[in-house]
Write an enzyme that holds these catalytic residues in place. Structure first.
Site, PDB file in Angstrom:
ATOM      1  CD  GLU A 125      -2.892   1.200   2.346  1.00 39.60           C
ATOM      2  OE1 GLU A 125      -2.780   0.372   3.265  1.00 39.60           O
ATOM      3  OE2 GLU A 125      -3.750   2.083   2.338  1.00 39.60           O
ATOM      4  N   GLY A 265       3.071   2.371  10.837  1.00 36.15           N
ATOM      5  CA  GLY A 265       2.888   1.588  12.051  1.00 36.15           C
ATOM      6  C   GLY A 265       2.670   0.110  11.732  1.00 36.15           C
ATOM      7  CG  MET A 267       0.221  -3.222   4.896  1.00 35.36           C
ATOM      8  SD  MET A 267      -0.832  -1.818   4.414  1.00 35.36           S
ATOM      9  CE  MET A 267      -1.983  -2.650   3.335  1.00 35.36           C
ATOM     10  CG  ASN A 269       0.115  -6.803   3.973  1.00 30.45           C
ATOM     11  OD1 ASN A 269       0.010  -5.901   3.175  1.00 30.45           O
ATOM     12  ND2 ASN A 269       1.050  -6.840   4.909  1.00 30.45           N
ATOM     13  CG  HIS A 301      -6.246   0.509  12.509  1.00 32.38           C
ATOM     14  ND1 HIS A 301      -7.020   1.642  12.430  1.00 32.38           N
ATOM     15  CD2 HIS A 301      -5.651   0.380  11.290  1.00 32.38           C
ATOM     16  CE1 HIS A 301      -6.903   2.169  11.229  1.00 32.38           C
ATOM     17  NE2 HIS A 301      -6.070   1.430  10.513  1.00 32.38           N
ATOM     18  CD  GLU A 302      -2.965  -1.929  10.579  1.00 36.66           C
ATOM     19  OE1 GLU A 302      -3.581  -2.082   9.496  1.00 36.66           O
ATOM     20  OE2 GLU A 302      -2.513  -0.827  10.950  1.00 36.66           O
ATOM     21  CG  HIS A 305      -7.768  -1.999   7.781  1.00 42.68           C
ATOM     22  ND1 HIS A 305      -8.645  -1.062   7.274  1.00 42.68           N
ATOM     23  CD2 HIS A 305      -6.675  -1.300   8.195  1.00 42.68           C
ATOM     24  CE1 HIS A 305      -8.096   0.152   7.386  1.00 42.68           C
ATOM     25  NE2 HIS A 305      -6.911   0.032   7.954  1.00 42.68           N
TER      26      HIS A 305
HETATM   27  N1  BES Z   1      -3.149   0.820   5.814  1.00 43.08           N
HETATM   28  C1  BES Z   1      -2.420   1.483   6.828  1.00 43.08           C
HETATM   29  C2  BES Z   1      -0.948   1.389   6.650  1.00 43.08           C
HETATM   30  C3  BES Z   1      -0.375   2.199   5.515  1.00 43.08           C
HETATM   31  C4  BES Z   1      -0.418   3.545   5.560  1.00 43.08           C
HETATM   32  C5  BES Z   1       0.240   1.635   4.458  1.00 43.08           C
HETATM   33  C6  BES Z   1       0.146   4.292   4.532  1.00 43.08           C
HETATM   34  C7  BES Z   1       0.777   2.370   3.437  1.00 43.08           C
HETATM   35  C8  BES Z   1       0.751   3.708   3.473  1.00 43.08           C
HETATM   36  C9  BES Z   1      -2.753   0.899   8.206  1.00 43.08           C
HETATM   37  O1  BES Z   1      -3.991   0.309   8.304  1.00 43.08           O
HETATM   38  C10 BES Z   1      -2.769   2.061   9.149  1.00 43.08           C
HETATM   39  O2  BES Z   1      -3.618   2.886   9.025  1.00 43.08           O
HETATM   40  N2  BES Z   1      -1.808   2.122  10.068  1.00 43.08           N
HETATM   41  C11 BES Z   1      -1.610   3.230  10.947  1.00 43.08           C
HETATM   42  C12 BES Z   1      -1.961   2.899  12.373  1.00 43.08           C
HETATM   43  C13 BES Z   1      -3.404   2.897  12.703  1.00 43.08           C
HETATM   44  C14 BES Z   1      -3.633   2.464  14.129  1.00 43.08           C
HETATM   45  C15 BES Z   1      -4.072   4.234  12.467  1.00 43.08           C
HETATM   46  C16 BES Z   1      -0.143   3.542  10.879  1.00 43.08           C
HETATM   47  O3  BES Z   1       0.587   2.785  10.245  1.00 43.08           O
HETATM   48  O4  BES Z   1       0.275   4.547  11.440  1.00 43.08           O
HETATM   49 ZN    ZN Z   2      -5.605   1.591   8.559  1.00 45.34          ZN
END
Ligand code: BES
Ligand code: ZN
Length: 877
Positions: A125, A265, A267, A269, A301-302, A305
């Site tokens: 992503e 933080g 992902m 997948n 959170h993950e 998803h």
């Molecule tokens: N899908 C995102 C991770 C991501 C963000 C991948 C940007 C590629 C580019 C993941 O679900 C996410 O939102 N992670 C957050 C933490 C969450 C608790 C809000 C993060 O990585 O900070």
């Molecule tokens: Zn997210």
């Protein structure tokens, strides 16, 4: 990398692809020095699109061979430029094959396939899959995947991908293979692959329909003792999603992998979440309460998803908040249910005000659903995430909990396996509730934080009370005229005894309702049968993400802080009182007047500190002053020296005036009970840490002794970091140095502890630019590791006093680091640019120096489109 003119993508130009992918057969063979990727795409013409052009993305692909059905392609058969390969295809059904080589070992961007320490992992992503192979790398193309991985068996005993393991075995030359099959069609951004020498721990979860799911966490062997908390968090999250949303897990295996090199933080997948080690590895001895809380939230959170993002995904990247805003709302509710709802709301709103409000109030402002972007990675913002979650929360408030659940059921059922839009989500909520949310949807399309100014009028003769609401929204880049928002206002009216008066309204509102819905620029609400002039408690629980104001006196704010039935609003009233006092003392400081905090505030603090009816955690958050990010956002011009002087003066006044209170709280809140992470215990430790911090600010030798002893005898990282934080904020340099070197000596082999050690130093008052440069020379620092960069650089930028040193050296250092990272990791480099984006809000001298740092960045050779977009937006008028 940036071409002459980086291309802007517009939502209005969205078009479906000419070909869908039905299935992907992928073979990834890892060799020392290169990786070979063979892919076979089963393609099918999209009958709804006239074009016959097959468009495949591919970056840094060393092409070995391309084939369409049985025909080997030569360069005359296709067009490949700027990362896009196009070819014309006449058939309805076809197979595209590609063999390419990639270089994960030199991939410092941490997108696509890359090496992280001794393992290989992926991050796809938003648009990383195109760095692995040629593919229509867009979220509306959903396919099933079969992935075969081949690698040296000794070096990479563990080979993972999405879905279920279906085959594995030995190959010649000490190599082996594993085959994974993912039965759920997914967009390429959810693809994942891991290869390494990892140890794992298993747990189990049985879904309510009886599926027995294996939960497995993979970590480097030295971290094997840090996985239990994440496994427990995962089980809690699975249980919660079944109970609250009726959502079950859909595979027999759910895997998490911890990676030391990770831009974000974590992902989501499919079936194979990859986490930043810092966001998953926990032990009482190395993680403080805040870290435990963060890990629990991010694991949830993950996991969430899997439905809000994976089973139902985004049509295009403009819809990012569809999955992120909704999922942040879900994980926030999970934490509220698991711990303390009022405390969680306070933390969420404090974060929103410190990060999202300033974003909305500057050159980076954009709608929750943006209209255009150059680099989608630049739009994983507080607006898309946190404001997006507030928008979902308002829908929840407007339709009510029952219809919200019916709406989400409908959404998951109707769109399962599809790629959809925020409009589709809202349409489900409209259908089940019968509400028309057309106007509400302005929250998705209009940027900027609405202002809501409230005045009142009381007529004793008719026992009538009136509230007048006036809303407006400032211009933001590209949007000058804003139309009124739908604003849910949850309120109460306090009588002189501090209790809520009964509410009866006249006009469009139901008698007794406590949530008013404003839709117009101006609204008058009439309350009848009001026996005394009330003090209004407005926007309870922060029912809308707006900046609201009411002409309260200091005494009224103190009255609300002491009496409001709504715990959030008690905190909020005191925050307003602190802000007001600090801002007015900042003006006094600027004018050379002496500083005196209002006595009603000073007295309120003592009352809160001693109020045993409040939980420890609530007391701690009420005794915490607003930070500079929030204070800065409240003034027209930031004179940072005056703000710092005023805030420090208030701290010093409270510290010295109440030194006995802080001392006795600190001592009373000690405990030898073994560490447990729960709301009660973390609240106790939080209040003790804060009391110690104040006590130390009073300068008592006994406080330093207490802190040194707490540090030395601590059996958990929360106590240890509380002690360190207090000592580092005081002025006992010898003690600071001895604790810091002791810390490193003891913990240098633990990556998470070293990161904390770097962060603490970068944040120490008195830190200088040469000090940071020295830290960057330390063997523990690594410019290629995002966690280390964030620890030192973001840690320093958060150190307001040092970063905004009047000579501007901090800004110049930041520009230098961005230039260096531009070539290594453009995504991270672009994120750091935001640290300068509020330059226009500062005094002219600082503003000029910050802008010139941005100019320096913009003038960098081979500037990535990531950094270009951010620097250019930051500088634009
Ligand atoms: N899908 C995102 C991770 C991501 C963000 C991948 C940007 C590629 C580019 C993941 O679900 C996410 O939102 N992670 C957050 C933490 C969450 C608790 C809000 C993060 O990585 O900070
Ligand atoms: Zn997210």
């Amino acid at each position: 990398m940036r071409t002459q003119d980086p291309k802007t993508i517009y939502l209005s130009e969205y078009q479906q692809p000419a070909f869908w992918v039905e299935h992907v057969n992928l073979t990834v063979s890892l060799f020392d020095g290169y990786t070979e990727v063979s892919s076979e795409l089963t393609l099918k013409k999209n009958p709804d699109v006239a074009s016959r052009e097959l468009v495949l993305n591919g970056i840094d692909q060393d092409i070995q061979s391309l084939q369409l059905d049985d025909k080997q392609l030569s360069s005359a058969d296709y067009h490949y430029a700027d990362g896009v390969l196009t070819l014309n295809c006449d058939s309805e059904q076809l197979i595209f094959r590609a063999v390419t080589r990639i270089d994960p070992q030199n991939n410092t961007s941490l997108e696509g396939l890359y090496q992280s320490g001794s393992m290989y992992c992926t991050q796809c992503e938003a648009e990383g899959f195109r760095k692995i192979t040629f593919y229509p790398d867009r979220p509306d193309v959903m396919a099933t995947f079969t992935t075969r991985i081949e690698a040296d068996a000794g070096q990479f005993p563990i080979l993972l991908s999405n879905g279920n393991p279906v085959d594995s075995g030995a190959l010649e030359g000490g190599r082996h293979y594993a085959v994974w099959e993912d039965p759920f069609p997914k967009p390429s951004y959810l693809f994942a692959l891991v290869a390494g020498d990892l140890s794992s721990k298993d747990d189990r979860f049985t879904t309510r329909s009886g599926r027995d799911v294996t939960l497995r966490i993979f970590v480097e062997p030295q971290n094997a003792h840090k996985v239990d908390f994440a496994l427990d968090s995962l089980k809690k999250a699975m249980q919660w999603d079944e109970e609250v949303y009726g959502r079950e897990y859909d595979l027999d295996l759910f895997m998490i992998v911890a990676s030391d090199f990770f831009n974000m933080g974590a992902m989501e997948n499919k079936g194979l979440n990859i986490f930043n080690s810092a966001a998953v590895l926990a032990s009482p001895d190395t993680s403080n309460d805040q870290r435990f809380e963060r890990i629990e939230g991010i694991v949830a959170h993950e996991y969430f998803h899997n439905w809000s993002g994976n089973r139902v995904t985004c049509r295009d990247w403009f819809q990012l908040s569809l999955k992120e805003g909704f999922t942040v709302f879900r994980d926030t509710e999970f934490s509220s249910d698991t711990h303390d709802r009022a405390v969680k709301r306070i933390e969420t709103v404090a974060g929103l005000r410190a990060v999202q409000f300033p974003e909305d109030n500057g050159p980076m402002a954009h709608p929750v659903r943006p209209d255009s972007y150059i680099e989608i990675n630049n739009f994983y913002t507080a607006t898309v995430y946190e404001k997006g979650a507030e928008v979902v929360r308002m829908i929840h408030t407007l339709v009510g909990p029952d219809d919200f659940r019916r709406g989400s059921d409908l959404y998951f059922e109707r769109f399962d396996g599809q790629a959809v839009t925020t409009d589709d989500f809202v349409a489900c909520m409209e259908q089940v509730s019968g509400l028309d949310l057309t106007q509400f949807k302005r929250w998705y399309t209009q940027a900027g934080t609405p202002r809501l100014s409230v005045t009142d009028d009381y007529d004793a003769d008719s026992q009538t009370y009136r509230l007048f609401f006036h809303q407006s929204c400032p211009a933001t880049p590209g949007q000058t005229d804003k139309r009124p928002f739908v604003i849910p206002v949850k309120l109460g009216l306090l009588g002189a005894d501090g209790n809520d008066l009964p509410i009866h309204t006249r006009g469009n509102y139901n008698a007794g309702t406590e949530v008013l819905t404003l839709t117009d620029e101006v609204t008058e609400v009439v309350f009848t049968g009001v026996s005394e002039r009330p003090v209004p408690s407005l926007l309870r629980d922060f029912s809308a993400p707006v900046k609201w104001s009411f002409g309260y006196s200091d005494e009224q704010l103190a009255f609300l802080a002491a009496n409001d039935a709504n715990g959030f609003n008690r905190w909020d009233a005191l925050q307003q009182l602190y802000s007001r006092a600090i801002l007015s003392m900042a003006e006094d400081h600027r004018a050379g007047r002496s500083l005196t905090p209002p006595s009603v505030l000073v007295e309120t603090v003592a009352n809160v500190a001693g109020d045993a009816s409040l939980s420890h955690a609530i007391r701690a958050s009420m005794l915490t002053l607003p930070g500079y990010a929030i204070l800065k956002d409240a003034v027209d011009v930031v004179y940072i020296d005056d703000l710092i002087a005023a805030r420090k003066h208030l701290v010093k006044t409270l510290a010295t005036r109440y030194r006995d209170i802080w001392r006795s709280l600190t001592e009373k809140l000690s405990s030898d009970a073994p560490y447990e992470f729960n709301a009660e215990e973390s609240g106790r430790r939080q209040l003790q840490g804060l009391s110690l911090w104040y006590w130390l600010k009073a300068g008592d030798q006994a406080a330093f002794d207490f802190a040194a002893e707490l540090y030395a005898s601590a059996t958990n990282q929360t106590d240890r970091s509380n002690a360190l934080r207090a000592v580092l904020a005081g002025d006992a340099e010898a003690l600071q140095q001895s604790l810091l070197s002791d810390f490193y000596e003891r913990w240098q082999s633990d990556t998470q502890m070293v990161e904390q050690w770097l962060t603490m130093q970068a944040g120490t008052p008195g830190m200088t630019v040469p000090g940071i440069e020295t830290l960057m020379q330390h063997p523990a620092f690594d410019i290629k590791n995002p966690n280390k960069v964030r620890s030192v650089i973001v840690g320093f930028a958060m150190n307001t006093e040092s970063f905004h040193d009047a000579r501007g050296e901090g800004y110049a250092l930041l520009a230098k680091v961005v230039q260096q990272l531009n070539a290594l990791n453009p995504q991270l480099a672009a994120r750091l640019v935001t640290l300068l984006s509020d330059w226009k809000r500062y005094d002219a001298d600082r503003g000029k120096m910050m802008a010139s740092a941005l100019e320096t960045i913009l003038a960098t050779d081979s500037l990535s489109s990531n950094v270009f977009e951010m620097a250019q937006r930051a500088l634009k008028d």
